[in-house]
Design an enzyme around this catalytic site. Structure first.
Site, mmCIF file in Angstrom:
data_model
loop_
_atom_site.group_PDB
_atom_site.id
_atom_site.type_symbol
_atom_site.label_atom_id
_atom_site.label_comp_id
_atom_site.label_asym_id
_atom_site.label_seq_id
_atom_site.Cartn_x
_atom_site.Cartn_y
_atom_site.Cartn_z
ATOM 1 N N SER A 67 0.824 -1.206 0.000
ATOM 2 C CA SER A 67 0.000 0.000 0.000
ATOM 3 C C SER A 67 0.863 1.262 0.000
ATOM 4 O O SER A 67 0.426 2.307 -0.453
ATOM 5 C CB SER A 67 -0.921 0.014 1.220
ATOM 6 N N TYR A 92 -4.216 0.791 3.447
ATOM 7 C CA TYR A 92 -5.243 -0.204 3.145
ATOM 8 C C TYR A 92 -5.910 -0.717 4.441
ATOM 9 O O TYR A 92 -7.015 -1.241 4.405
ATOM 10 C CB TYR A 92 -4.629 -1.424 2.438
ATOM 11 N N GLY A 93 -5.210 -0.569 5.550
ATOM 12 C CA GLY A 93 -5.633 -1.208 6.813
ATOM 13 C C GLY A 93 -6.970 -0.738 7.357
ATOM 14 O O GLY A 93 -7.556 -1.393 8.198
ATOM 15 N N ASN A 96 0.413 -6.765 4.554
ATOM 16 C CA ASN A 96 -0.327 -7.772 5.315
ATOM 17 C C ASN A 96 -1.821 -7.695 5.078
ATOM 18 O O ASN A 96 -2.494 -8.722 5.009
ATOM 19 C CB ASN A 96 -0.040 -7.604 6.811
ATOM 20 N N THR A 97 -2.359 -6.473 4.949
ATOM 21 C CA THR A 97 -3.800 -6.327 4.730
ATOM 22 C C THR A 97 -4.177 -6.952 3.384
ATOM 23 O O THR A 97 -5.125 -7.737 3.289
ATOM 24 C CB THR A 97 -4.198 -4.840 4.756
ATOM 25 N N GLU A 151 5.186 6.403 10.059
ATOM 26 C CA GLU A 151 5.190 7.375 8.958
ATOM 27 C C GLU A 151 5.685 8.740 9.454
ATOM 28 O O GLU A 151 6.292 9.493 8.716
ATOM 29 C CB GLU A 151 3.781 7.529 8.371
ATOM 30 N N THR A 198 4.073 -4.508 7.529
ATOM 31 C CA THR A 198 5.448 -4.230 7.093
ATOM 32 C C THR A 198 5.988 -2.897 7.615
ATOM 33 O O THR A 198 7.171 -2.620 7.462
ATOM 34 C CB THR A 198 5.548 -4.268 5.547
ATOM 35 N N HIS A 199 5.131 -2.087 8.225
ATOM 36 C CA HIS A 199 5.636 -0.874 8.878
ATOM 37 C C HIS A 199 6.313 -1.179 10.218
ATOM 38 O O HIS A 199 7.183 -0.436 10.666
ATOM 39 C CB HIS A 199 4.499 0.098 9.185
#
Lengths: 258, 258
Positions: A8, A39-40, A71-72, A147, A180-181
């Site tokens: 994403s 996307y989450g 992952n989402t 972020e 992945t963050h």
């Protein structure tokens, strides 16, 4: 031979970096859907639609395998993409679960991720088949924290404890970072909970590719595409993979004019 | 006579609520672009594109005025929409500035918003024309905090102080909440900084509509459209405007299949 990786946004670059290092000869195409990140907090239907558009775009490079580094999207769109594409499609969930199974001793595993990933129960489903006791927690503030670059210090630690304390109290010995963050918060999580074994998607997926004996020979080409310009993305990319790979902006959905 | 209101997601419902109360006879159509929320981390070009799509959709109801209840879209897309549409287009920036001018005594005003809103300098530009000293700060964690429902308590207070302390130290007496999510943090901000006069978009915009002598007569119809299903949106809508207005999902951009 080439690999397509999509996410994403920024997070999948941790996967891009690991795969780049492990498969230096592979041609690797990365797509970050920065125009629609995150996307989450989106519905299953919308995540599937966005994933199809991303896969379509990467397929135009003639990729030999597609990695869903989000992952989402892995939780919601993997089955659809596997059915529709004639190349291997690899998500982050299965590799993460396999690594956790090797790590855990007391068979109590924590899973953290976005609201959508946790709601999907994708990790829970695979872990419970192996008789693992699963404790899940959605951590929607972790992505904006990362972020924002707030990965340590008082605020980061307070929010980490707010989310993780209840899982730790349940006695988990292994924690899957189901987003992945989250690897960017790994050091701070380890500082607060040094006894936990932490599963990080980027490492789990390269281990998985090795175990599956997937080899990628090519010219070592690296391309990174985004759907919207983003200072955060560029800064993060430069830190993580250097500034010698330029960013290219592309469009996934149709333009509309008044 | 009818009004269209659009926002990237949940936040604009604070505006919807105020306008509904002040103009009970108006027909009001709300559109929340939940499939692409948030706008605050997107580029100007992308925010304009999304705003055009939203305006196009609302225009199909024959609205007599369009309110852009999203600060990011107001900052980036207002001029484009004003030029393209033949009805009044009202953003949240100008009303917020007018209210701040009435509030401030020492002519030092703080402005907080998303990264995109702050980067646009839309508030700064209008305030400085009136010889106001402006202190700005992007607060990217506030939207996820509100979406998470964390509007008071230790974490909320710590993050509020982290962002606002430097503005307060500059001696501001007025603070513009330059994001429609932020009114939900208003009470906690007031608790920490009781001397600040706080400008809230939803109130500023209804004051503005009254001052402009805009009247809306109709049948009191209320419609709320979203581009993606969202539990948060539904919960928040029920709290704010009740559960007698149903949500309807619509699509703004083209579907793509494999």
């Amino acid at each position: 031979m080439s690999i397509g990786i999509f996410d994403s946004g920024i997070g999948g670059l941790t996967v891009f970096k690991e795969i780049s290092r492990e498969f230096p000869q592979a041609d690797i195409y990365y797509l970050g859907d920065t125009a629609r990140v995150p996307y989450g907090n989106k519905s299953k239907e919308t995540v599937i639609r966005y994933s199809i558009e991303a896969a379509n775009y990467l397929r135009s490079f003639g990729i030999d395998a597609l990695i869903i580094a989000c992952n989402t999207a892995s939780s919601y769109a993997l089955d659809t993409l596997k059915e529709s594409l004639d190349i291997p499609v690899i998500g982050v969930v299965e590799p993460g679960v396999e690594t956790a199974l090797r790590y855990t001793e007391n068979k109590k595993v924590g899973v953290i991720g976005t609201s959508a990933t946790i709601r999907s129960n994708s990790y829970r489903f695979l872990l419970e088949k192996e008789n693992i006791e699963v404790f899940q927690k959605a951590c929607p503030l972790f992505v904006p924290l990362v972020e924002e670059g707030i990965v340590d210090g008082e605020i980061a630690e307070l929010i980490i404890k707010e989310y993780l304390e209840e899982l730790v109290k349940k006695g988990i010995d292994t924690l899957i970072l189901g987003c992945t963050h989250y690897p960017l918060l790994k050091k701070t999580i380890e500082k607060i909970y040094p006894h936990l074994k932490i599963v990080d998607s980027s490492q789990a997926i390269t281990d998985f590719l090795h175990r599956e004996n997937l080899y990628f020979e090519g010219t070592g080409k690296r391309k990174i595409y985004i759907t919207d310009e983003s200072e955060n993305f560029e800064r993060f990319k430069n830190i993580l993979v250097g500034d010698n790979i330029p960013l290219e902006k592309i469009e996934l959905s149709k333009l509309c004019t008044l």
